[in-house]
Enzyme design. Structure first.
Site, PDB file in Angstrom:
ATOM      1  N   ARG A 281       7.491  43.649  39.586  1.00 61.58           N
ATOM      2  CA  ARG A 281       8.353  42.972  40.553  1.00 61.58           C
ATOM      3  C   ARG A 281       7.677  42.947  41.915  1.00 61.58           C
ATOM      4  O   ARG A 281       6.888  43.824  42.248  1.00 61.58           O
ATOM      5  CB  ARG A 281       9.705  43.695  40.669  1.00 61.58           C
ATOM      6  CG  ARG A 281      10.526  43.690  39.393  1.00 61.58           C
ATOM      7  CD  ARG A 281      11.894  44.298  39.642  1.00 61.58           C
ATOM      8  NE  ARG A 281      12.735  43.384  40.380  1.00 61.58           N
ATOM      9  CZ  ARG A 281      13.707  42.643  39.839  1.00 61.58           C
ATOM     10  NH1 ARG A 281      13.987  42.737  38.554  1.00 61.58           N
ATOM     11  NH2 ARG A 281      14.417  41.834  40.570  1.00 61.58           N
TER      12      ARG A 281
ATOM     13  N   HIS B 242      17.525  41.120  26.660  1.00 63.67           N
ATOM     14  CA  HIS B 242      18.391  41.490  27.786  1.00 63.67           C
ATOM     15  C   HIS B 242      19.743  41.994  27.295  1.00 63.67           C
ATOM     16  O   HIS B 242      20.450  41.293  26.592  1.00 63.67           O
ATOM     17  CB  HIS B 242      18.609  40.353  28.784  1.00 63.67           C
ATOM     18  CG  HIS B 242      18.724  40.879  30.190  1.00 63.67           C
ATOM     19  ND1 HIS B 242      19.864  41.492  30.644  1.00 63.67           N
ATOM     20  CD2 HIS B 242      17.834  40.935  31.200  1.00 63.67           C
ATOM     21  CE1 HIS B 242      19.668  41.883  31.890  1.00 63.67           C
ATOM     22  NE2 HIS B 242      18.439  41.571  32.251  1.00 63.67           N
TER      23      HIS B 242
ATOM     24  N   HIS C 286       7.655  44.614  33.810  1.00 63.61           N
ATOM     25  CA  HIS C 286       7.951  43.613  34.835  1.00 63.61           C
ATOM     26  C   HIS C 286       7.354  44.099  36.153  1.00 63.61           C
ATOM     27  O   HIS C 286       7.813  45.106  36.702  1.00 63.61           O
ATOM     28  CB  HIS C 286       9.481  43.457  34.947  1.00 63.61           C
ATOM     29  CG  HIS C 286       9.929  42.363  35.868  1.00 63.61           C
ATOM     30  ND1 HIS C 286      11.241  41.978  35.943  1.00 63.61           N
ATOM     31  CD2 HIS C 286       9.251  41.582  36.750  1.00 63.61           C
ATOM     32  CE1 HIS C 286      11.362  40.993  36.833  1.00 63.61           C
ATOM     33  NE2 HIS C 286      10.171  40.755  37.346  1.00 63.61           N
TER      34      HIS C 286
ATOM     35  N   HIS D 262      11.843  51.310  32.863  1.00 65.96           N
ATOM     36  CA  HIS D 262      12.683  52.413  33.329  1.00 65.96           C
ATOM     37  C   HIS D 262      12.016  53.778  33.243  1.00 65.96           C
ATOM     38  O   HIS D 262      12.503  54.736  33.846  1.00 65.96           O
ATOM     39  CB  HIS D 262      14.040  52.381  32.648  1.00 65.96           C
ATOM     40  CG  HIS D 262      14.823  51.179  33.070  1.00 65.96           C
ATOM     41  ND1 HIS D 262      15.026  50.873  34.394  1.00 65.96           N
ATOM     42  CD2 HIS D 262      15.398  50.183  32.363  1.00 65.96           C
ATOM     43  CE1 HIS D 262      15.704  49.748  34.478  1.00 65.96           C
ATOM     44  NE2 HIS D 262      15.935  49.301  33.267  1.00 65.96           N
TER      45      HIS D 262
HETATM   46  N1  PXP Z   1      13.768  40.450  28.785  1.00 70.12           N
HETATM   47  C1  PXP Z   1      13.714  40.132  30.107  1.00 70.12           C
HETATM   48  C2  PXP Z   1      13.165  38.804  30.482  1.00 70.12           C
HETATM   49  C3  PXP Z   1      14.117  41.040  31.088  1.00 70.12           C
HETATM   50  O1  PXP Z   1      14.052  40.715  32.391  1.00 70.12           O
HETATM   51  C4  PXP Z   1      14.558  42.336  30.688  1.00 70.12           C
HETATM   52  C5  PXP Z   1      14.927  43.346  31.738  1.00 70.12           C
HETATM   53  O2  PXP Z   1      13.810  43.737  32.436  1.00 70.12           O
HETATM   54  C6  PXP Z   1      14.596  42.622  29.321  1.00 70.12           C
HETATM   55  C7  PXP Z   1      14.219  41.651  28.383  1.00 70.12           C
HETATM   56  C8  PXP Z   1      15.072  43.940  28.817  1.00 70.12           C
HETATM   57  O3  PXP Z   1      16.427  44.047  29.107  1.00 70.12           O
HETATM   58  P1  PXP Z   1      17.180  45.424  28.867  1.00 70.12           P
HETATM   59  O4  PXP Z   1      16.549  46.431  29.765  1.00 70.12           O
HETATM   60  O5  PXP Z   1      18.595  45.107  29.213  1.00 70.12           O
HETATM   61  O6  PXP Z   1      16.990  45.756  27.417  1.00 70.12           O
END
Ligand code: PXP
Length: 254
Positions: free
Chosen positions: A45, A192, A43, A10
């Site tokens: 993407r 997550h 990530h 982010h």
């Molecule tokens: N783990 C995975 C596999 C994810 O896809 C994400 C989101 O990119 C996260 C952890 C982190 O999630 P959050 O941004 O909700 O903390």
């Protein structure tokens, strides 16, 4: 001690809002590492909505803890990952229309393909984690696929708030899947939807080695700065684990 993998996607989301050069995720990664982050997660993407190829290449040069590359199984992304050689890749399902990763990887339904991809990374000595829902059959298939780690999807647990019964239920599912994973020789991470309020019970699951947390930390960083946001999350995790261990000892002696 439980580890914190900081997901800095982010930071790149903010930069891409203007397609400029700031804020720089490479600088953010350095700050995270200096303030208790045990690893950096990004990530890449397919749609490059936040992290760019340049970020991953530069992070490979600058990250001194551990670079964890989250990725789908598209051949183009696999090629980049094999070239860059992060310490770890985490395979996730990826849909273009989703706002964030929705649900875990269906390892049961795509076992052959997952096995193939895991083998490619194993050949290069890159360890592989599979992001899965806390379900027995997905855990078992992950072991069959040859993964080193699973990352248990904590999103359903996080979304259960404020329903206490549902929270308990989801927490129990995470605990059960973690225990089973260890029986299969898999190491366990989680992530997550975790935030400063819901992280403690997950950190208290003894099998959990590392939690990957992004959105909540970067959101808090807007208010208090990135160093404090990372330190506070690490503290919340450590306290979460310690409290439950202390609880168990007290109960055993009462
Ligand atoms: N783990 C995975 C596999 C994810 O896809 C994400 C989101 O990119 C996260 C952890 C982190 O999630 P959050 O941004 O909700 O903390």
């Amino acid at each position: 001690m439980i580890k914190l993998g900081v997901n800095i996607d982010h930071v790149a989301t903010i930069r891409q809002a203007r397609k400029t050069y700031e804020p720089d995720p490479v600088e953010a990664a350095y700050i995270c590492e200096k303030n208790g982050g045990d690893g950096i997660t990004v990530h890449l993407r397919e749609d490059r909505r936040h992290i760019q190829d340049r970020d991953v290449r530069m992070l490979r040069e600058t990250v001194t803890t551990r670079l964890n590359l989250e990725m789908g199984m598209a051949p183009e992304i696999i090629k980049i990952a094999l070239e860059i050689k992060p310490e770890q890749v985490t395979l996730v399902p990826e849909k273009r229309e989703e706002v964030t990763t929705e649900g875990g990887l269906d390892v049961v339904g795509s076992l052959e393909r997952v096995q193939e991809v895991v083998a490619l990374f194993n050949q290069k000595k890159i360890r592989v984690s599979l992001f899965i829902d806390p379900e027995a059959e997905q855990v078992k298939a992950s072991a069959e696929a040859g993964a080193d780690f699973i990352e248990l999807h904590t999103g359903t647990y996080a979304n259960a708030w404020p329903d206490e019964d549902k929270l308990e239920e989801e927490l129990a599912a995470l605990q059960k899947a973690s225990t089973l994973a260890r029986e299969f020789g898999l190491r366990v991470n989680g992530g997550h939807g975790l935030n400063y309020h819901n992280v403690a019970p997950v950190a208290a699951i003894a099998e959990m080695e590392e939690l990957n947390i992004g959105h909540s930390i970067i959101s808090r960083a807007v208010m208090v700065g990135l160093p404090a946001a990372v330190r506070e999350m690490k503290e919340a995790m450590i306290v979460g684990r310690r409290t439950v261990v202390t609880d168990k000892i007290l109960r055993a002696h009462s």
